[in-house]
Design a protein around this motif. Structure first.
Motif, PDB file in Angstrom:
ATOM      1  N   PHE A 229      18.867  29.230 -41.473  1.00  0.00           N
ATOM      2  CA  PHE A 229      18.255  30.141 -40.503  1.00  0.00           C
ATOM      3  C   PHE A 229      16.762  29.837 -40.349  1.00  0.00           C
ATOM      4  N   PHE A 230      16.084  29.578 -41.457  1.00  0.00           N
ATOM      5  CA  PHE A 230      14.647  29.306 -41.398  1.00  0.00           C
ATOM      6  C   PHE A 230      14.357  28.016 -40.632  1.00  0.00           C
ATOM      7  N   VAL A 231      15.153  26.983 -40.900  1.00  0.00           N
ATOM      8  CA  VAL A 231      14.898  25.689 -40.265  1.00  0.00           C
ATOM      9  C   VAL A 231      15.257  25.719 -38.783  1.00  0.00           C
ATOM     10  N   ARG A 232      16.415  26.285 -38.448  1.00  0.00           N
ATOM     11  CA  ARG A 232      16.919  26.176 -37.079  1.00  0.00           C
ATOM     12  C   ARG A 232      16.456  27.311 -36.164  1.00  0.00           C
ATOM     13  N   ILE A 233      16.258  28.493 -36.689  1.00  0.00           N
ATOM     14  CA  ILE A 233      15.912  29.639 -35.847  1.00  0.00           C
ATOM     15  C   ILE A 233      14.428  29.948 -35.889  1.00  0.00           C
ATOM     16  N   VAL A 234      13.810  29.840 -37.067  1.00  0.00           N
ATOM     17  CA  VAL A 234      12.399  30.196 -37.191  1.00  0.00           C
ATOM     18  C   VAL A 234      11.497  29.012 -36.856  1.00  0.00           C
TER      19      VAL A 234
ATOM     20  N   ALA B 249      14.419  11.516 -24.102  1.00  0.00           N
ATOM     21  CA  ALA B 249      15.047  12.642 -24.793  1.00  0.00           C
ATOM     22  C   ALA B 249      15.914  12.158 -25.950  1.00  0.00           C
ATOM     23  N   MET B 250      16.661  11.097 -25.726  1.00  0.00           N
ATOM     24  CA  MET B 250      17.485  10.528 -26.801  1.00  0.00           C
ATOM     25  C   MET B 250      16.619  10.018 -27.944  1.00  0.00           C
ATOM     26  N   GLY B 251      15.504   9.363 -27.617  1.00  0.00           N
ATOM     27  CA  GLY B 251      14.632   8.846 -28.664  1.00  0.00           C
ATOM     28  C   GLY B 251      14.008   9.944 -29.496  1.00  0.00           C
ATOM     29  N   MET B 252      13.535  11.001 -28.841  1.00  0.00           N
ATOM     30  CA  MET B 252      12.957  12.120 -29.587  1.00  0.00           C
ATOM     31  C   MET B 252      14.018  12.813 -30.437  1.00  0.00           C
ATOM     32  N   HIS B 253      15.208  12.970 -29.881  1.00  0.00           N
ATOM     33  CA  HIS B 253      16.305  13.597 -30.624  1.00  0.00           C
ATOM     34  C   HIS B 253      16.671  12.757 -31.848  1.00  0.00           C
ATOM     35  N   ALA B 254      16.718  11.440 -31.685  1.00  0.00           N
ATOM     36  CA  ALA B 254      17.052  10.562 -32.812  1.00  0.00           C
ATOM     37  C   ALA B 254      15.982  10.633 -33.901  1.00  0.00           C
ATOM     38  N   THR B 255      14.719  10.688 -33.498  1.00  0.00           N
ATOM     39  CA  THR B 255      13.643  10.799 -34.485  1.00  0.00           C
ATOM     40  C   THR B 255      13.740  12.104 -35.269  1.00  0.00           C
ATOM     41  N   TRP B 256      14.050  13.174 -34.573  1.00  0.00           N
ATOM     42  CA  TRP B 256      14.183  14.472 -35.225  1.00  0.00           C
ATOM     43  C   TRP B 256      15.364  14.485 -36.187  1.00  0.00           C
ATOM     44  N   ASN B 257      16.516  13.966 -35.765  1.00  0.00           N
ATOM     45  CA  ASN B 257      17.694  13.947 -36.642  1.00  0.00           C
ATOM     46  C   ASN B 257      17.501  13.019 -37.837  1.00  0.00           C
ATOM     47  N   GLY B 258      16.747  11.953 -37.634  1.00  0.00           N
ATOM     48  CA  GLY B 258      16.543  11.002 -38.728  1.00  0.00           C
ATOM     49  C   GLY B 258      15.438  11.367 -39.676  1.00  0.00           C
ATOM     50  N   SER B 259      14.755  12.500 -39.433  1.00  0.00           N
ATOM     51  CA  SER B 259      13.630  12.875 -40.289  1.00  0.00           C
ATOM     52  C   SER B 259      14.066  13.155 -41.729  1.00  0.00           C
ATOM     53  N   SER B 260      15.305  13.595 -41.909  1.00  0.00           N
ATOM     54  CA  SER B 260      15.770  13.889 -43.273  1.00  0.00           C
ATOM     55  C   SER B 260      15.926  12.635 -44.115  1.00  0.00           C
ATOM     56  N   SER B 261      16.033  11.489 -43.475  1.00  0.00           N
ATOM     57  CA  SER B 261      16.183  10.230 -44.218  1.00  0.00           C
ATOM     58  C   SER B 261      14.856   9.541 -44.485  1.00  0.00           C
TER      59      SER B 261
ATOM     60  N   GLY C 209      12.530  10.574 -46.521  1.00  0.00           N
ATOM     61  CA  GLY C 209      11.987  10.974 -47.804  1.00  0.00           C
ATOM     62  C   GLY C 209      12.020  12.484 -47.973  1.00  0.00           C
ATOM     63  N   GLU C 210      11.475  12.941 -49.088  1.00  0.00           N
ATOM     64  CA  GLU C 210      11.529  14.360 -49.418  1.00  0.00           C
ATOM     65  C   GLU C 210      10.787  15.221 -48.411  1.00  0.00           C
ATOM     66  N   TYR C 211       9.655  14.715 -47.934  1.00  0.00           N
ATOM     67  CA  TYR C 211       8.846  15.478 -46.975  1.00  0.00           C
ATOM     68  C   TYR C 211       8.913  14.879 -45.571  1.00  0.00           C
ATOM     69  N   GLY C 212       9.938  14.088 -45.315  1.00  0.00           N
ATOM     70  CA  GLY C 212      10.056  13.465 -44.000  1.00  0.00           C
ATOM     71  C   GLY C 212      10.214  14.480 -42.882  1.00  0.00           C
ATOM     72  N   PHE C 213      11.013  15.530 -43.159  1.00  0.00           N
ATOM     73  CA  PHE C 213      11.233  16.551 -42.132  1.00  0.00           C
ATOM     74  C   PHE C 213       9.923  17.218 -41.739  1.00  0.00           C
TER      75      PHE C 213
ATOM     76  N   ALA D 229       5.297  18.197 -38.141  1.00  0.00           N
ATOM     77  CA  ALA D 229       3.870  18.428 -37.935  1.00  0.00           C
ATOM     78  C   ALA D 229       3.224  17.352 -37.072  1.00  0.00           C
ATOM     79  N   ALA D 230       3.620  16.086 -37.276  1.00  0.00           N
ATOM     80  CA  ALA D 230       2.951  14.984 -36.591  1.00  0.00           C
ATOM     81  C   ALA D 230       3.599  14.607 -35.271  1.00  0.00           C
ATOM     82  N   PHE D 231       4.809  15.072 -35.020  1.00  0.00           N
ATOM     83  CA  PHE D 231       5.535  14.621 -33.834  1.00  0.00           C
ATOM     84  C   PHE D 231       6.004  15.788 -32.965  1.00  0.00           C
ATOM     85  N   MET D 232       6.735  16.720 -33.564  1.00  0.00           N
ATOM     86  CA  MET D 232       7.350  17.782 -32.779  1.00  0.00           C
ATOM     87  C   MET D 232       6.310  18.764 -32.223  1.00  0.00           C
ATOM     88  N   LEU D 233       5.429  19.255 -33.071  1.00  0.00           N
ATOM     89  CA  LEU D 233       4.453  20.231 -32.604  1.00  0.00           C
ATOM     90  C   LEU D 233       3.505  19.664 -31.547  1.00  0.00           C
ATOM     91  N   PRO D 234       2.940  18.441 -31.733  1.00  0.00           N
ATOM     92  CA  PRO D 234       2.108  17.886 -30.646  1.00  0.00           C
ATOM     93  C   PRO D 234       2.883  17.691 -29.347  1.00  0.00           C
TER      94      PRO D 234
END
Length: 463
Positions: A208-213, A255-267, A269-273, A278-283
């Motif tokens: 809930f925190f990750v997807r809704i908040v 849109a596909m490229g941004m979506h792929a970057t977001w989905n791949g953030s978990s891979s 490292g520990e703080y990749g997401f 912070a460096a990509f989605m919010l800007p």
């Protein structure tokens, strides 16, 4: 430069054209019926699939949590669309397509592709990673873009620029995210039930925190890039074929490229997401928000620049272009009509504002050589709708224009003004000489300054 279309010369009600004969499959009720049936069947199938994967209790919990950001997102996109609001049926179709048809296509295609990759490579973990970073962005963004394409092709009058593309794409993605969140939150709740976990550290709370908040805007942000591509294509002229053909696919690829970057953030490292967030989605979110608001302000400027021609021809009152080019004045006009004549009058004023805005955009495209062959017919239709509502709308807009008009500053005259204190209205003992500060005569304001005129005293003897 293309020759501007002729201005109307007198406000006479235009005659409507004869409707052309349409085949039975081209009739509106047939198309609407087929589309509604398709979406309803898709909704029933996706409902059965999600309920099977989450269970009844998990489905209800996921539904209750997933619906929370939907009203806020819809209200935000509707706010962006206030200059020239599109019909609600377009937004309803876009949301239903994203929640039902696009979600069904994504679930079926993603599951099939992931199983096929796992079978071909005999490596389920790599298949899941490849499915999330490659397959899912391609399938999901293509499925959501289909709604934007359908409205672009079949509701062309309602799709006139970047804001329309952003709104349709964003609402479609909001519907898609709604269904996806039900699935993820319901599955997380089922996991907590099996493990006996609860509280703040539970899987449901984390999901809930990750997807809704943190990221309720993620899917809309991706698909908005596709909508911008279609919006710029809508602004292109008929002769700009390459631009009209290449921009929508380019937006889809982004849109596909941004979506792929977001989905791949978990891979990453520990703080990749958090790094990607912070460096990509919010800007990116901030930049696109600024772009859309800037486009909305440019639309208001277009209204102020194009409508005076119709005021000069007699179709609009002289004060209306100013009032129609201000969102505050528009709101005041609707409130004034509602207060004095009721909700029906306020609704008529809102319709008047929408038709006038469409008329301004139509003439703007005509001046730039981007209007279609039906320019004159469409112009007469819009003028006819305005003329029907003028008795209700004009007093309200005139009131709004007077309430929001800027005060005109009055400059001090260059000659001496005699008041109660003598020449220049300077009280005794003010400390000024013959010429005071800044080389001005005593009591005279700087050039261009707004000052009140001193009262004239007819009984005072002039020096």
């Amino acid at each position: 430069m293309a020759t501007p279309p002729p201005y109307p010369t007198h406000p006479s009600g235009p005659a409507g054209g004869r409707p052309r004969h349409a085949h039975w499959w081209q009739r509106r009720w047939v198309r609407y019926g087929a589309l509604s049936t398709l979406l309803a069947l898709s909704g029933l199938v996706i409902l059965a699939i999600v309920r099977e994967q989450t269970g009844t209790e998990g489905f209800l919990v996921g539904l209750g949590l997933a619906v929370l950001p939907v009203p806020l997102l819809i209200a935000a996109f509707r706010w962006l669309d206030r200059v020239e609001p599109g019909p609600w049926r377009n937004m309803l179709f876009a949301f239903a397509w994203g929640a039902c048809a696009a979600a069904l296509i994504a679930i079926v295609a993603n599951s099939f592709a992931t199983k096929w990759i796992a079978t071909a490579t005999a490596d389920p973990s790599s298949a899941d990673t490849l499915g999330a970073t490659v397959i899912a962005p391609i399938v999901e963004e293509s499925a959501k873009a289909a709604a934007v394409l359908l409205i672009f092709l079949f509701r062309r009058r309602d799709f006139t620029g970047i804001v329309d593309g952003v709104v349709i794409a964003g609402v479609t993605a909001t519907g898609f995210a709604f269904t996806e969140n039900i699935l993820y939150l319901g599955t997380a709740f089922g996991t907590d039930q099996l493990n006996g976990d609860g509280g703040i550290a539970s899987v449901t709370a984390a999901t809930f925190f990750v997807r809704i908040v943190m990221s309720p805007f993620a899917h809309p942000l991706f698909t908005v890039l596709t909508g911008i591509g279609f919006g710029i294509a809508a602004l292109s002229g008929d002769r700009q074929h390459l631009r009209r053909v290449l921009l929508p696919p380019s937006g889809l690829l982004l849109a596909m490229g941004m979506h792929a970057t977001w989905n791949g953030s978990s891979s990453f490292g520990e703080y990749g997401f958090f790094a990607v967030y912070a460096a990509f989605m919010l800007p990116a979110f901030g930049l696109l928000t600024w772009l859309v608001i800037w486009t909305r302000q440019r639309e208001l400027r277009t209204v102020r620049e194009e409508l005076p021609a119709y005021a000069a021809a007699g179709w609009l009152a002289p004060s209306e272009p100013f009032a129609l080019g201000s969102m505050r004045a528009r709101r005041l006009a609707r409130d004034h009509a509602r207060h004095h004549a009721g909700k029906a009058a306020a609704r008529a004023v809102a319709q008047y504002e929408a038709y006038a805005t469409s008329l301004a955009f139509l003439r703007h495209r005509g001046r730039r050589g981007r209007a279609g062959a039906d320019f004159v017919v469409r112009e007469q239709e819009l003028l006819h709708e305005l003329w029907r509502r003028r008795e209700v709308a004009r007093p309200a807009l005139d009131h709004a224009a007077r309430m929001t008009a800027r005060p005109v500053p009055v400059a001090a005259p260059p000659w001496p003004v005699y008041g109660a204190y003598g020449a220049y209205g300077q009280p005794p003992g003010s400390g000024h000489g013959v010429y005071g500060a800044q080389g001005q005569a005593p009591g005279q304001a700087p050039y261009g300054a707004a000052v009140p005129y001193p009262a004239y005293n007819p009984y005072r003897t002039q020096p």
